[in-house]
Design an enzyme around this catalytic site. Structure first.
Site, PDB file in Angstrom:
ATOM      1  N   MET A  81       0.803  -1.224   0.000  1.00  0.00           N
ATOM      2  CA  MET A  81       0.000   0.000   0.000  1.00  0.00           C
ATOM      3  C   MET A  81       0.840   1.280   0.000  1.00  0.00           C
ATOM      4  O   MET A  81       0.358   2.346   0.372  1.00  0.00           O
ATOM      5  CB  MET A  81      -0.959  -0.013   1.190  1.00  0.00           C
ATOM      6  CG  MET A  81      -1.919  -1.214   1.168  1.00  0.00           C
ATOM      7  SD  MET A  81      -2.864  -1.400  -0.388  1.00  0.00           S
ATOM      8  CE  MET A  81      -4.072  -0.076  -0.173  1.00  0.00           C
ATOM      9  N   ASN A  92       1.646  -5.321 -10.310  1.00  0.00           N
ATOM     10  CA  ASN A  92       0.765  -5.045  -9.176  1.00  0.00           C
ATOM     11  C   ASN A  92      -0.617  -5.607  -9.475  1.00  0.00           C
ATOM     12  O   ASN A  92      -1.012  -5.700 -10.637  1.00  0.00           O
ATOM     13  CB  ASN A  92       0.658  -3.524  -8.968  1.00  0.00           C
ATOM     14  CG  ASN A  92      -0.239  -3.153  -7.805  1.00  0.00           C
ATOM     15  OD1 ASN A  92      -0.198  -3.794  -6.749  1.00  0.00           O
ATOM     16  ND2 ASN A  92      -1.065  -2.123  -7.986  1.00  0.00           N
ATOM     17  N   SER A 120      -7.419  -5.886 -11.767  1.00  0.00           N
ATOM     18  CA  SER A 120      -6.471  -5.775 -12.876  1.00  0.00           C
ATOM     19  C   SER A 120      -5.063  -6.083 -12.385  1.00  0.00           C
ATOM     20  O   SER A 120      -4.686  -5.682 -11.281  1.00  0.00           O
ATOM     21  CB  SER A 120      -6.461  -4.340 -13.434  1.00  0.00           C
ATOM     22  OG  SER A 120      -7.763  -3.913 -13.792  1.00  0.00           O
ATOM     23  N   GLU A 167      -9.351 -12.196  -7.664  1.00  0.00           N
ATOM     24  CA  GLU A 167      -7.923 -11.859  -7.644  1.00  0.00           C
ATOM     25  C   GLU A 167      -7.070 -13.100  -7.433  1.00  0.00           C
ATOM     26  O   GLU A 167      -6.024 -13.271  -8.042  1.00  0.00           O
ATOM     27  CB  GLU A 167      -7.630 -10.856  -6.521  1.00  0.00           C
ATOM     28  CG  GLU A 167      -8.212  -9.473  -6.740  1.00  0.00           C
ATOM     29  CD  GLU A 167      -7.834  -8.510  -5.607  1.00  0.00           C
ATOM     30  OE1 GLU A 167      -6.670  -8.511  -5.173  1.00  0.00           O
ATOM     31  OE2 GLU A 167      -8.715  -7.753  -5.151  1.00  0.00           O
TER      32      GLU A 167
HETATM   33  C1  GAR Z   1      -6.307  -6.727  -2.523  1.00  0.00           C
HETATM   34  O1  GAR Z   1      -7.674  -6.577  -2.800  1.00  0.00           O
HETATM   35  C2  GAR Z   1      -5.484  -5.921  -3.505  1.00  0.00           C
HETATM   36  O2  GAR Z   1      -6.011  -5.909  -4.809  1.00  0.00           O
HETATM   37  C3  GAR Z   1      -5.540  -4.563  -2.893  1.00  0.00           C
HETATM   38  O3  GAR Z   1      -5.458  -4.766  -1.501  1.00  0.00           O
HETATM   39  C4  GAR Z   1      -5.952  -6.062  -1.180  1.00  0.00           C
HETATM   40  C5  GAR Z   1      -4.865  -6.809  -0.453  1.00  0.00           C
HETATM   41  O4  GAR Z   1      -5.360  -8.006   0.085  1.00  0.00           O
HETATM   42  N1  GAR Z   1      -4.467  -3.749  -3.370  1.00  0.00           N
HETATM   43  C6  GAR Z   1      -4.531  -2.429  -3.470  1.00  0.00           C
HETATM   44  O5  GAR Z   1      -5.491  -1.786  -3.139  1.00  0.00           O
HETATM   45  C7  GAR Z   1      -3.279  -1.792  -4.029  1.00  0.00           C
HETATM   46  N2  GAR Z   1      -3.395  -0.365  -4.057  1.00  0.00           N
HETATM   47  P1  GAR Z   1      -4.331  -9.150   0.521  1.00  0.00           P
HETATM   48  O6  GAR Z   1      -3.303  -8.512   1.449  1.00  0.00           O
HETATM   49  O7  GAR Z   1      -5.179 -10.144   1.251  1.00  0.00           O
HETATM   50  O8  GAR Z   1      -3.693  -9.710  -0.724  1.00  0.00           O
END
Ligand code: GAR
Length: 184
Positions: free
Chosen positions: A86, A103, A132, A170
């Site tokens: 993040m 990413n 994406s 995802e």
């Molecule tokens: C996921 O949904 C990812 O796409 C998003 O954060 C989440 C992480 O979950 N990423 C972003 O928003 C990037 N700016 P995770 O830690 O369980 O993989």
């Protein structure tokens, strides 16, 4: 085998799906985090995956990124997969790994770059949402999109229920996209 570093900031469910689905197409050589308390780090450690953790707040961003870069290279990483990372990487860092960072972002880019993607999709009345996988450049969520997955937005959805549906997508999308990416 392509050697991949995964960068996380939190839970790490995408990291887990990347590790689980690697099947020889790539090898996860290190998991790194800008948050030493990220729950995903413990998961990686338990599985014997080398981890690196340092808070940029303690040493400043340039020193943090220099240490991160050193740790990834020492681990033999050739590719970087951001998985719920993040923090914005500096232009210098992106330049050092040009074309080798991907990413996953929880929207159908180019819609909804940045944060709060699910609430924004619902507020816009979108019928379709998704995720994406894109190449990382200096522009936030702006690099070439290499794969997308769509899910429906249902009438009763709130940001949390939509996020959960997108997250499942995802977990299928990212390993497949990473396999294609490291063949480039
Ligand atoms: C996921 O949904 C990812 O796409 C998003 O954060 C989440 C992480 O979950 N990423 C972003 O928003 C990037 N700016 P995770 O830690 O369980 O993989």
């Amino acid at each position: 085998t392509a050697k991949v570093a995964i960068l996380i900031s939190g839970r790490g469910s995408n990291m887990q799906s990347l590790v689980a689905a690697a099947d020889g197409a790539y090898e996860v050589v290190v998991v790194a985090s800008d948050r030493p308390e990220a729950p995903g780090l413990a998961w990686a450690l338990e599985r014997g995956i080398p981890v690196f953790a340092l808070s940029p707040k303690t040493v400043g961003k340039p020193a943090y990124e220099a240490a991160l870069d050193g740790a990834l290279r020492e681990a033999g990483a050739e590719w970087i997969a951001l998985a719920g990372y993040m923090r914005l990487l500096s232009d210098d860092f992106v330049a050092r790994w040009r074309g080798r960072i991907v990413n996953i972002h929880p929207s159908l880019l180019p819609r909804y770059k940045g944060l709060d993607t699910h609430a924004r999709a619902i507020a816009a009345g979108d019928a379709i949402a998704g995720a994406s996988v894109h190449v990382v450049t200096e522009e936030l969520d702006g690099g070439e999109v290499i794969a997308q997955a769509e899910v429906p937005v249902l009438p009763d959805d709130d940001a949390a229920t939509l996020a959960a549906r997108v997250l499942e997508a995802e977990h299928r999308l990212y390993p497949q996209a990473l396999k294609e990416f490291v063949r480039r």
